[in-house]
Design an enzyme around this catalytic site. Structure first.
Site, PDB file in Angstrom:
ATOM      1  N   ALA A  15       0.798  -1.236   0.000  1.00 43.99           N
ATOM      2  CA  ALA A  15       0.000   0.000   0.000  1.00 43.99           C
ATOM      3  C   ALA A  15       0.823   1.274   0.000  1.00 43.99           C
ATOM      4  CB  ALA A  15      -0.907   0.002   1.222  1.00 43.99           C
ATOM      5  N   ASP A  87       3.520  -7.776   8.819  1.00 43.94           N
ATOM      6  CA  ASP A  87       4.659  -8.634   8.488  1.00 43.94           C
ATOM      7  C   ASP A  87       4.077  -9.890   7.841  1.00 43.94           C
ATOM      8  OD1 ASP A  87       6.670 -10.447   8.412  1.00 43.94           O
ATOM      9  OD2 ASP A  87       7.252 -10.268  10.514  1.00 43.94           O
ATOM     10  N   LYS A 150       1.814  -8.404 -12.819  1.00 41.27           N
ATOM     11  CA  LYS A 150       2.979  -9.044 -13.405  1.00 41.27           C
ATOM     12  C   LYS A 150       4.238  -8.583 -12.667  1.00 41.27           C
ATOM     13  CE  LYS A 150       4.952  -7.146 -17.021  1.00 41.27           C
ATOM     14  NZ  LYS A 150       5.636  -5.856 -17.114  1.00 41.27           N
ATOM     15  N   ASP A 179      -3.221  -7.435 -16.851  1.00 40.42           N
ATOM     16  CA  ASP A 179      -2.362  -6.992 -17.946  1.00 40.42           C
ATOM     17  C   ASP A 179      -2.945  -5.631 -18.283  1.00 40.42           C
ATOM     18  OD1 ASP A 179      -1.528  -6.276 -20.565  1.00 40.42           O
ATOM     19  OD2 ASP A 179      -0.837  -8.326 -20.839  1.00 40.42           O
ATOM     20  N   HIS A 180      -2.247  -4.570 -17.907  1.00 35.57           N
ATOM     21  CA  HIS A 180      -2.920  -3.257 -17.979  1.00 35.57           C
ATOM     22  C   HIS A 180      -3.255  -2.855 -19.421  1.00 35.57           C
ATOM     23  CE1 HIS A 180       1.118  -1.601 -18.745  1.00 35.57           C
ATOM     24  NE2 HIS A 180       0.525  -0.508 -19.178  1.00 35.57           N
ATOM     25  N   GLU A 218       8.833   3.043 -26.556  1.00 34.35           N
ATOM     26  CA  GLU A 218       8.952   4.037 -25.476  1.00 34.35           C
ATOM     27  C   GLU A 218      10.190   4.881 -25.695  1.00 34.35           C
ATOM     28  OE1 GLU A 218       7.820   2.449 -21.433  1.00 34.35           O
ATOM     29  OE2 GLU A 218       8.522   0.631 -22.387  1.00 34.35           O
ATOM     30  N   HIS A 242       1.824  -8.142 -22.805  1.00 31.75           N
ATOM     31  CA  HIS A 242       1.072  -7.134 -23.551  1.00 31.75           C
ATOM     32  C   HIS A 242       1.009  -7.411 -25.063  1.00 31.75           C
ATOM     33  CE1 HIS A 242       1.570  -5.202 -19.765  1.00 31.75           C
ATOM     34  NE2 HIS A 242       2.736  -4.673 -19.999  1.00 31.75           N
ATOM     35  N   LYS A 342      12.696   0.168 -25.583  1.00 29.12           N
ATOM     36  CA  LYS A 342      12.912   1.375 -24.783  1.00 29.12           C
ATOM     37  C   LYS A 342      13.869   2.279 -25.551  1.00 29.12           C
ATOM     38  CE  LYS A 342      11.630  -0.534 -20.395  1.00 29.12           C
ATOM     39  NZ  LYS A 342      10.299   0.016 -20.219  1.00 29.12           N
ATOM     40  N   LYS A 347       7.240   7.646 -28.200  1.00 31.34           N
ATOM     41  CA  LYS A 347       6.372   6.803 -27.368  1.00 31.34           C
ATOM     42  C   LYS A 347       5.107   6.559 -28.189  1.00 31.34           C
ATOM     43  CE  LYS A 347       4.142   5.378 -23.509  1.00 31.34           C
ATOM     44  NZ  LYS A 347       4.335   4.016 -23.071  1.00 31.34           N
TER      45      LYS A 347
HETATM   46  C1  BG6 Z   1       4.937  -2.397 -18.173  1.00 27.78           C
HETATM   47  C2  BG6 Z   1       6.398  -2.682 -18.322  1.00 27.78           C
HETATM   48  O1  BG6 Z   1       4.215  -3.594 -18.058  1.00 27.78           O
HETATM   49  O2  BG6 Z   1       4.482  -1.668 -19.307  1.00 27.78           O
HETATM   50  C3  BG6 Z   1       7.184  -1.387 -18.490  1.00 27.78           C
HETATM   51  O3  BG6 Z   1       6.871  -3.385 -17.179  1.00 27.78           O
HETATM   52  C4  BG6 Z   1       6.625  -0.564 -19.617  1.00 27.78           C
HETATM   53  O4  BG6 Z   1       8.576  -1.663 -18.720  1.00 27.78           O
HETATM   54  C5  BG6 Z   1       5.123  -0.403 -19.488  1.00 27.78           C
HETATM   55  O5  BG6 Z   1       7.256   0.711 -19.559  1.00 27.78           O
HETATM   56  C6  BG6 Z   1       4.534   0.257 -20.726  1.00 27.78           C
HETATM   57  O6  BG6 Z   1       3.196   0.562 -20.486  1.00 27.78           O
HETATM   58  P1  BG6 Z   1       2.477   1.750 -21.250  1.00 27.78           P
HETATM   59  O7  BG6 Z   1       1.058   1.710 -20.770  1.00 27.78           O
HETATM   60  O8  BG6 Z   1       3.200   3.018 -20.877  1.00 27.78           O
HETATM   61  O9  BG6 Z   1       2.616   1.460 -22.719  1.00 27.78           O
END
Ligand code: BG6
Length: 490
Positions: A15, A87, A150, A179-180, A218, A242, A342, A347
């Site tokens: 948190a 803990d 992850k 997985d965002h 990126e 992703h 990277k 980006k």
């Molecule tokens: C994350 C990776 O899952 O996704 C990062 O661990 C990466 O290394 C990121 O920078 C990229 O996410 P986004 O949403 O900025 O494309």
């Protein structure tokens, strides 16, 4: 559909961490502000640090400072948050936590529902899951769900170990693996564009599509994450999750119904159909790169090997380009090119569907070239869908020129785009697992990726091989060039 605002006690492990402060608290705030969370919720922040409730609530208020919404009193929102120094090895702490959850459940009338969120490094997932179960914390009257972040393992074997540990305490349908990318509005749009338009579905196959390109580039380097990243690399950090998720959404068959099981079943089938490659053939399908020094916007940048926490002789890739072939009737022969890296020029998160060329160009004698039709779905920097066509030039002659038709989310009436984490938290609170990753997807993607990482680990690359601020190594272009294709611009 009747919409019920969910009721729950949300227990966040980790948190005080970066993810919680940067993503989770602002997302909960947005849900609260948008009426997606009722007053019937409480959050217990769990972490090692000995904070008081007041300190914790101040952190929460800081994390939502940017919103400055006149209709919401930040203290009201923060009053739902409670801190619990913890803990993870100490069983008595789980018993106290259980009693505290019960107390808040009664106070906020959350119907005995519990959502555990493990927003921390996975080393302790197994211990936490086992202790939650043995101390009866998962033995509640309402629903119980678990969200995990992850990395889900480092390869198939470690992912399986982790999964077994978690499954000891939670069933598969209680586990929500984040997985965002699956929470991004434009990535969710892949499915809608495909299945809500009569125009595309009939063409969505190897008769009409030449190739598909998926880019997630990126400009940032590894920044402060060198230690983690050097063990991971772009293949594990981005491609295993992703990038393969986006490929699955692009390639899947239409599901029988829009429910989590049917959709995930179709995605799993795609992963099963990936053309098998063996370690000796990896170079034909995968390219790796590592960034060198360079310059972006006049700023001098260091090489990957010079970053904090990175081995000065590191063999870890910061760039991957790949060609996935899907061995089924719909896709045989169509390359799915994927690249991620990277310190690249821009980006950008973008998908390009390139349709096949016309059999002849009627406009050739007039010197006009006919560009292929492209459908471009862009999630970053803008949220856009663009269709590239050819139309008449504005002169006296019948000649052609490329034109683009586009939908730009920022000009749309419903231009509010929820944050990926906001969408995913909301889905989980409603028990909708569609945009979370099933274990079968994790297992299949690791099995595939392990072949590549094994080949690379046993074979030192000539790194660094691309300059910071560029489009990656030349070999990434040659991968497409070999098939007469090229990357559409970054
Ligand atoms: C994350 C990776 O899952 O996704 C990062 O661990 C990466 O290394 C990121 O920078 C990229 O996410 P986004 O949403 O900025 O494309």
């Amino acid at each position: 559909m009747t919409y019920h605002t969910p009721k729950a006690v949300i227990i966040i492990f980790g948190a005080t961490g970066d993810l919680a402060n940067r993503k989770l608290y602002p997302s909960l705030y947005r849900l609260y502000r948008n009426g997606k969370l009722s007053e019937n919720f409480a959050v217990i922040g769990v972490a090692r640090r000995p904070l008081t409730n007041e300190d914790f609530r101040n952190n929460i208020k800081k994390s939502i400072e940017e919103f400055n919404d006149p209709h919401i009193n930040p203290d009201d929102f923060a009053s739902h948050f409670h801190y619990n120094p913890f803990d993870v090895q100490d069983l008595t702490h789980y018993q106290k936590l259980n009693a505290f959850i019960n107390e808040l459940d009664e106070k906020h009338e959350t119907d005995g529902n519990r959502l555990f969120y493990l927003a921390m490094a996975p080393n302790f997932f197994g211990t936490i899951a086992a202790n939650l179960k043995s101390q009866g914390v998962t033995n509640n009257t309402g629903w119980t769900r678990l969200i995990i972040e992850k990395p889900f393992g480092h390869n198939f074997e470690t992912a399986q170990q982790l999964n077994n540990q978690i499954r000891h305490a939670f069933d598969e349908d209680q586990i929500y693996r984040i997985d965002h990318y699956l929470g991004k509005d434009m990535i969710q749009n892949i499915e809608v564009v495909r299945f809500a338009n009569a125009l595309f579905e009939p063409l969505w196959n190897n008769h009409y599509i030449s190739n598909i390109q998926v880019t997630s580039s990126e400009t940032l380097g590894v920044e402060e994450r060198g230690r983690y990243y050097d063990e991971s690399g772009a293949l594990r950090d981005m491609v295993q999750n992703h990038m393969l998720q986006m490929v699955s959404l692009l390639a899947m068959e239409p599901p029988a119904r829009l429910n989590p099981d049917d959709i995930r079943y179709e995605k799993i089938k795609v992963l099963r159909s990936l053309k098998e490659i063996n370690e000796n053939d990896v170079d034909q399908y995968f390219v790796r790169g590592q960034y060198d020094r360079g310059e972006i916007n006049g700023k001098e940048l260091d090489a990957y090997r010079e970053s904090n926490g990175v081995d000065p002789d590191s063999n870890t890739e910061t760039y991957v380009a790949a060609k996935f072939m899907i061995d089924n009737f719909r896709w045989a022969g169509v390359p799915f090119y994927v690249r991620t890296g990277k310190r690249m020029a821009k980006k950008s998160t973008e998908i390009v569907i390139q349709f096949k060329d016309l059999p002849i160009n009627l406009y050739k004698e007039k010197g006009d070239t006919i560009d292929p039709n492209l459908l471009v779905i862009q999630a970053h920097p803008d949220e856009k869908i663009t269709l590239h066509l050819n139309a008449k030039k504005g002169d006296y002659d019948t000649t052609s020129k490329p034109i683009t038709m586009y939908y730009d989310k920022k000009h749309a009436e419903d231009s509010y785009t929820p944050e990926a984490y906001e969408v995913l938290l909301n889905d989980c609170l409603h028990g909708d697992s569609t945009n979370f990753v099933h274990w079968d997807e994790v297992a299949l993607s690791w099995k595939y990726i392990d072949i590549i990482s094994n080949a690379w680990e046993g074979n030192k690359a000539a790194f660094p091989n691309y300059t910071s601020g560029t489009c990656g190594p030349k070999a990434g272009d040659e991968l497409l060039g070999a098939n007469g294709h090229h990357w559409w611009k970054l």
